[in-house]
Design a protein around this motif. Sequence first.
Motif, PDB file in Angstrom:
ATOM      1  N   UNK A   1       5.151  24.728  22.508  1.00  0.00           N
ATOM      2  CA  UNK A   1       4.716  25.859  21.615  1.00  0.00           C
ATOM      3  C   UNK A   1       4.281  25.326  20.396  1.00  0.00           C
ATOM      4  N   UNK A   2       5.630  24.537  19.922  1.00  0.00           N
ATOM      5  CA  UNK A   2       5.626  23.622  18.557  1.00  0.00           C
ATOM      6  C   UNK A   2       4.255  22.822  18.505  1.00  0.00           C
ATOM      7  N   UNK A   3       3.863  22.133  19.628  1.00  0.00           N
ATOM      8  CA  UNK A   3       2.624  21.152  19.570  1.00  0.00           C
ATOM      9  C   UNK A   3       1.345  21.984  19.428  1.00  0.00           C
ATOM     10  N   UNK A   4       1.143  23.064  20.179  1.00  0.00           N
ATOM     11  CA  UNK A   4       0.001  24.094  20.006  1.00  0.00           C
ATOM     12  C   UNK A   4       0.054  24.447  18.524  1.00  0.00           C
ATOM     13  N   UNK A   5       1.248  24.866  18.032  1.00  0.00           N
ATOM     14  CA  UNK A   5       1.185  25.493  16.514  1.00  0.00           C
ATOM     15  C   UNK A   5       0.622  24.520  15.685  1.00  0.00           C
ATOM     16  N   UNK A   6       1.236  23.372  15.917  1.00  0.00           N
ATOM     17  CA  UNK A   6       0.880  22.138  15.059  1.00  0.00           C
ATOM     18  C   UNK A   6      -0.769  21.680  15.257  1.00  0.00           C
ATOM     19  N   UNK A   7      -0.988  22.050  16.602  1.00  0.00           N
ATOM     20  CA  UNK A   7      -2.631  21.494  16.681  1.00  0.00           C
ATOM     21  C   UNK A   7      -3.451  22.563  16.168  1.00  0.00           C
ATOM     22  N   UNK A   8      -2.992  23.742  15.870  1.00  0.00           N
ATOM     23  CA  UNK A   8      -3.712  24.867  15.160  1.00  0.00           C
ATOM     24  C   UNK A   8      -3.875  24.593  13.734  1.00  0.00           C
ATOM     25  N   UNK A   9      -2.935  23.841  13.394  1.00  0.00           N
ATOM     26  CA  UNK A   9      -2.828  23.574  11.702  1.00  0.00           C
ATOM     27  C   UNK A   9      -2.503  24.850  10.815  1.00  0.00           C
ATOM     28  N   UNK A  10      -1.336  25.386  11.658  1.00  0.00           N
ATOM     29  CA  UNK A  10      -1.121  26.692  10.662  1.00  0.00           C
ATOM     30  C   UNK A  10      -0.478  26.349   9.619  1.00  0.00           C
ATOM     31  N   UNK A  11      -0.678  27.011   8.470  1.00  0.00           N
ATOM     32  CA  UNK A  11       0.303  27.046   7.126  1.00  0.00           C
ATOM     33  C   UNK A  11       0.888  28.333   6.882  1.00  0.00           C
ATOM     34  N   UNK A  12       1.519  28.423   5.826  1.00  0.00           N
ATOM     35  CA  UNK A  12       2.087  29.711   5.646  1.00  0.00           C
ATOM     36  C   UNK A  12       1.280  30.605   4.967  1.00  0.00           C
TER      37      UNK A  12
ATOM     38  N   UNK B   1      -9.992  23.059   9.801  1.00  0.00           N
ATOM     39  CA  UNK B   1      -9.302  22.573  10.858  1.00  0.00           C
ATOM     40  C   UNK B   1      -9.098  21.124  11.385  1.00  0.00           C
ATOM     41  N   UNK B   2      -8.138  20.731  11.953  1.00  0.00           N
ATOM     42  CA  UNK B   2      -8.159  19.723  12.806  1.00  0.00           C
ATOM     43  C   UNK B   2      -7.300  20.280  14.207  1.00  0.00           C
ATOM     44  N   UNK B   3      -7.492  19.498  15.165  1.00  0.00           N
ATOM     45  CA  UNK B   3      -6.842  20.050  16.456  1.00  0.00           C
ATOM     46  C   UNK B   3      -7.704  20.872  17.186  1.00  0.00           C
ATOM     47  N   UNK B   4      -6.907  21.815  17.520  1.00  0.00           N
ATOM     48  CA  UNK B   4      -7.737  22.931  18.320  1.00  0.00           C
ATOM     49  C   UNK B   4      -7.717  24.232  17.202  1.00  0.00           C
ATOM     50  N   UNK B   5      -9.027  24.764  17.187  1.00  0.00           N
ATOM     51  CA  UNK B   5      -9.044  26.087  16.516  1.00  0.00           C
ATOM     52  C   UNK B   5      -9.324  27.343  17.260  1.00  0.00           C
ATOM     53  N   UNK B   6      -9.158  27.271  18.589  1.00  0.00           N
ATOM     54  CA  UNK B   6      -9.230  28.453  19.413  1.00  0.00           C
ATOM     55  C   UNK B   6      -7.939  28.436  20.393  1.00  0.00           C
ATOM     56  N   UNK B   7      -7.334  29.771  20.513  1.00  0.00           N
ATOM     57  CA  UNK B   7      -6.403  29.955  21.406  1.00  0.00           C
ATOM     58  C   UNK B   7      -6.671  31.292  22.126  1.00  0.00           C
ATOM     59  N   UNK B   8      -6.338  31.209  23.355  1.00  0.00           N
ATOM     60  CA  UNK B   8      -6.383  32.472  24.272  1.00  0.00           C
ATOM     61  C   UNK B   8      -5.260  32.736  24.680  1.00  0.00           C
TER      62      UNK B   8
ATOM     63  N   UNK C   1       6.794  35.531  16.525  1.00  0.00           N
ATOM     64  CA  UNK C   1       7.157  34.321  15.788  1.00  0.00           C
ATOM     65  C   UNK C   1       6.219  34.030  14.720  1.00  0.00           C
ATOM     66  N   UNK C   2       5.800  32.721  14.711  1.00  0.00           N
ATOM     67  CA  UNK C   2       4.999  32.048  13.637  1.00  0.00           C
ATOM     68  C   UNK C   2       3.372  32.263  13.614  1.00  0.00           C
ATOM     69  N   UNK C   3       2.977  33.030  14.888  1.00  0.00           N
ATOM     70  CA  UNK C   3       1.739  33.158  15.021  1.00  0.00           C
ATOM     71  C   UNK C   3       1.233  34.664  14.877  1.00  0.00           C
ATOM     72  N   UNK C   4       0.283  34.772  13.682  1.00  0.00           N
ATOM     73  CA  UNK C   4      -0.078  36.267  13.033  1.00  0.00           C
ATOM     74  C   UNK C   4      -1.519  36.099  13.228  1.00  0.00           C
ATOM     75  N   UNK C   5      -1.874  37.354  13.112  1.00  0.00           N
ATOM     76  CA  UNK C   5      -3.254  37.798  13.151  1.00  0.00           C
ATOM     77  C   UNK C   5      -3.955  37.365  12.200  1.00  0.00           C
ATOM     78  N   UNK C   6      -3.291  37.324  11.013  1.00  0.00           N
ATOM     79  CA  UNK C   6      -3.929  36.863   9.718  1.00  0.00           C
ATOM     80  C   UNK C   6      -4.256  35.540   9.621  1.00  0.00           C
TER      81      UNK C   6
END
Length: 692
Positions: free
Chosen positions: A351-362, A370-377, A385-390
């Motif tokens: 999960x951490x690797x996916x979040x990192x790939x999405x380049x999430x910031x606060x 973006x770098x990494x992946x920008x689309x998640x299904x 957890x740390x993944x929000x709609x916003x």
Amino acid sequence: MAIHLSSPVSDLPGLGSKAVADLKSLDITSVRDLLWYVPFRYDDFSRIVGAGKARAGETVTVIGTIQSIQSRSARNRRVKLVEAVVGDETGELKIVWFNQLYLEKTLPVGSKVSLAGRVDGRFGRCLTNPIIERAGEQTHTGRIVPVYGLTGSLTMRRLRDAMRAALPAAEEFPDWLPRHIVEHETYPSLSRALQGVHFPESQSELDAAVQRLKFDELFLHQLMFARVRVDRERKASTAIPLDQGFLKAFVARLPFELTTAQRKAIWEVVQDLEKSHPMNRLLEGDVGSGKTVVAAVAAASVLHAGSRVVYLAPTEILATQQHTALSKFLEEPVGLLTRTMCKIGDKDVTRDELLEALQLVTTPSPSLKRRGTGCVVGTHALLQDRLKVSDFRLVIVDEQHRFGVEQRHALLHTDEQSAPHLLSMSATPIPRTLALTVFGDLELSILNEMPPGRKPVATAVVLEPQQAGMWKHVREQLEMGRQIFVVCPLIDPSDKLGVKSVAEVARELKKGTLKDAKIETLHGRLKTDEKEKAIEKFRTGKIDVLVSTTVVEVGVDIPNASVMVIVGAERFGLAQLHQLRGRVGRSDIQSYCYLLPEQLSGTSEARLRAMEETTDGFRLAQTDLELRGAGNVFGSAQSGFADFQLATPADTNIMKKARDYATELLAKDPDLDGHPLIQERIERQFKMVHLE
């Protein structure tokens, strides 16, 4: 102890800790919650007749005195009978109960009782297994009696008694509907309507109560739709610039030609994305009309602009399949996040690797590249957890009917200044005028064309005498290398319902009709990884025949499957039958759908014959409305009416009234400042749903 709306259900007499826990599993913890748990049907025991005047075939209540009572063994010695005679001034009536020996002790001779049921005439006039209560109580007999959905060890008698005890608290409900509407429509008050829907004194009182509560639902939703529309106009969103060159190149690379309806829908979506307030659009299409590619073009536009996309699916099966589909369309790896799976492309990650790939910031900024992946299904479990709609600029929600107006409102009310664009998708076709009422806060795009080269699925109702020939055709399809779906209404056998289950049908096919085929089963009781394994084996051709419940209704795409056999077809609604048929005919090979009814009534036969006549989901939706008729009291999630307890698609007259009154009210009082009770009612409804 006084009972109030805020009282916990544990304060109601007769509810022990187990019943309270069972009610909690239905989200019922207070008396207020309990009163909104409406019956799903009624038994009419209001006709009271004398014991000597009850006639065979009649459904009646008999009030009399126990004149004799004794128990004995039936011919089948495992069954114990309790036989009694009840009498009054008109004569006597025999009563029989099965395996209820305690009644011999609790109903001594001389007891005055009220008994309700259908008089059996096969062995002389007799009430068999009637409902019983002390004479004069009139909760379970002698009236129109409510029938509620049960769970766990909760019994109908206990729930009905609790509801009766809770009913006086209904007087505490403020009547939020404007008085001029109540008076003009001659509706009962809200408290009177709730009393009438639970314990009506007559059919006319029940009808009036249901009409009032249906209007309340539809009126409230019209006002909620208006609120969402206003909030959307006021809320900022990141505009996604339209790059026509990129769009044309993306469409040109697709391995098929888009239909005119797809091109129109794509254009409507990308124009919405250009605006500085959030898109709120419903993409409605028939089964197999190509909604996924429209979503893919929208996602590609957002990714091209350097922003992120989330695709929410209702089940892990659908999430996995859409992950595969989007991975083919998009030029970058797509993430997958469900309760049991986490991937980037086809590679398993943490999960951490996916979040990192999405380049999430606060605090994501619109300028963040973006770098990494920008689309998640993923499923809705993704929004934790740390993944929000916003964190996303575009939210795509598959299977719209599971994502109501409250959730759409919550999307606009994140803590961030900017709200995401929302594209909802539904494969439940409903007529346009109805869609505008049910999804009044959404702009509408309709896909009413099939991709070129698709052959209509040949559909036939197959009665018992023709079924041998049908199975012969199924074997021929297997010999040609095709695969077969067989869908059943139940997982396990049930003598009560008299329909075949997945377990029984799979066993019969393995022993006889399809004994040389590789057969496996799929149903909702399997663990997620077991379901995935079965579907993957079917997808890769390791299984010939998949015997399943309706878990395959949405999200299973097997182009090589050419036959759908639906056992007990009369037990499914038209929308569900059409969805199931849509699992075949997903390539250029001729496909077949066979409907095997166990027993047919007039309405069920009309439904099945409609399936034979057309493969057009919008025509079937109209037919479904006509078959339901205004007499259908209660709503159903299958109908696309998941937001409504009572209102149904057949309630077009009440819908028009609700829409007209809402328009009139908002024209005079746009912010509802003069109607605080309506404001409070809308806010409470919105607060009931939270996106985690």
